[in-house]
Design an enzyme around this catalytic site. Structure first.
Site: not given
Ligand code: GUN
Length: 289
Positions: A54, A100, A123
């Protein structure tokens, strides 16, 4: 008929080029680029990879991330994390905040998600943003379902009246995916671990979105001829290979369109995160041009 492959990698690359140009223009106009804070708590190996990807994607297209991002030790208290979120909520240079998941067990994920300013919830996990989607007034949309909708858009197929079956009812994928497809006019079924006869549902589906995290759960022979299959599953095989939730080879004999794993939905998720950050930035600056 041979299936056409929905090449998420190529589509994501194209969308990221467009975003990069837009960010350069916005940064020039407003004197700053959009900022995304990526917070990781603990040392979960998969999360470390996702977070690295990311942050790299941000760097590649001109979003500012490293400056606001933090990796915190696993024993970080919930109170400390909430304090950091409050600071980021108040920081005018930060347009998006992402914590995350999963967080360590002593931290309550719902409390964390609800602490993020909904206008910075890139998100799309905050109940405010999920509620906006449910009420047909989408604001910031969950990245994976939003990416799946972009892939469906690429097929050119009109979704109105299509029978869509989603496998998996998670907060991150299945539920918001159902809301997205409903908004697009599909007739939606959500199958989950209590569903009695999965095969029966799959057999009548024009669109299958598989997001259960179980390799081969959806058998290729169940797929209706000319259906569209979007496979969100990312399963690590013993041989080191990644596979989806759908048996790809036999499904692809029948489908009109199918996503590969890897290289289907995966690259789209991060792209929609970048897109959401740009959207949040525009809204913070009142720039809707
Ligand atoms: N863990 C697995 N997928 C995601 C996501 O799209 N965003 C976040 N913040 N955590 C995750």
């Amino acid at each position: 008929m041979t299936a056409r492959i929905l090449d998420g990698k190529a589509i994501a690359a194209r969308l990221r080029l467009d975003l990069k140009a837009e960010i350069a223009r916005l940064a020039d106009k407003h004197g700053r680029a959009p900022g995304l804070a990526v917070i990781l708590v603990g040392e979960d190996a998969a999360s470390q990879v996702y977070v690295r990807n990311k942050k790299k994607a941000c760097l590649d297209i001109g979003l500012i991330s490293e400056e606001f991002s933090q990796t915190l030790p696993a024993q970080t208290s919930q109170q400390h994390l909430l304090g950091l979120i409050a600071e980021l909520n108040a920081n005018p240079k930060v347009d998006g905040i992402l914590v995350q998941m999963p967080v360590p067990e002593h931290i309550d994920p719902e409390t964390i998600i609800e602490a993020i300013d909904p206008g910075k919830d890139v998100d799309g996990f905050h109940p405010y943003n999920v509620g906006r989607l449910a009420a047909r007034m989408p604001a910031l949309r969950s990245c994976t379902p939003y990416g799946c909708m972009k892939l469906l858009e690429e097929t050119g197929v009109d979704l109105h009246g299509q029978e869509a079956v989603i496998v998996g009812a998670s907060n991150i994928v299945g539920r918001p995916m159902a809301l997205e497809l409903l908004l697009a006019g599909a007739t939606v079924t959500v199958a989950h671990k209590f569903t009695r006869n999965l095969q029966e549902h799959i057999e009548r589906a024009d669109i299958v979105v598989a997001a259960a995290g179980k390799p081969g759960l959806v058998r290729g022979e169940w797929i209706k001829k000319d259906a569209i299959v979007i496979d969100v599953g990312i399963n690590h095989g013993n041989d080191g290979k990644l596979t989806g939730d759908v048996e790809f080879e036999s499904a692809a004999q029948r489908t009109a369109w199918i996503t590969p794993v890897p290289g289907g939905v995966g690259p789209m998720t991060i792209t929609m995160l970048l897109s959401n950050t740009v959207q949040a930035f525009r809204e913070h600056l009142g720039d809707n041009q």
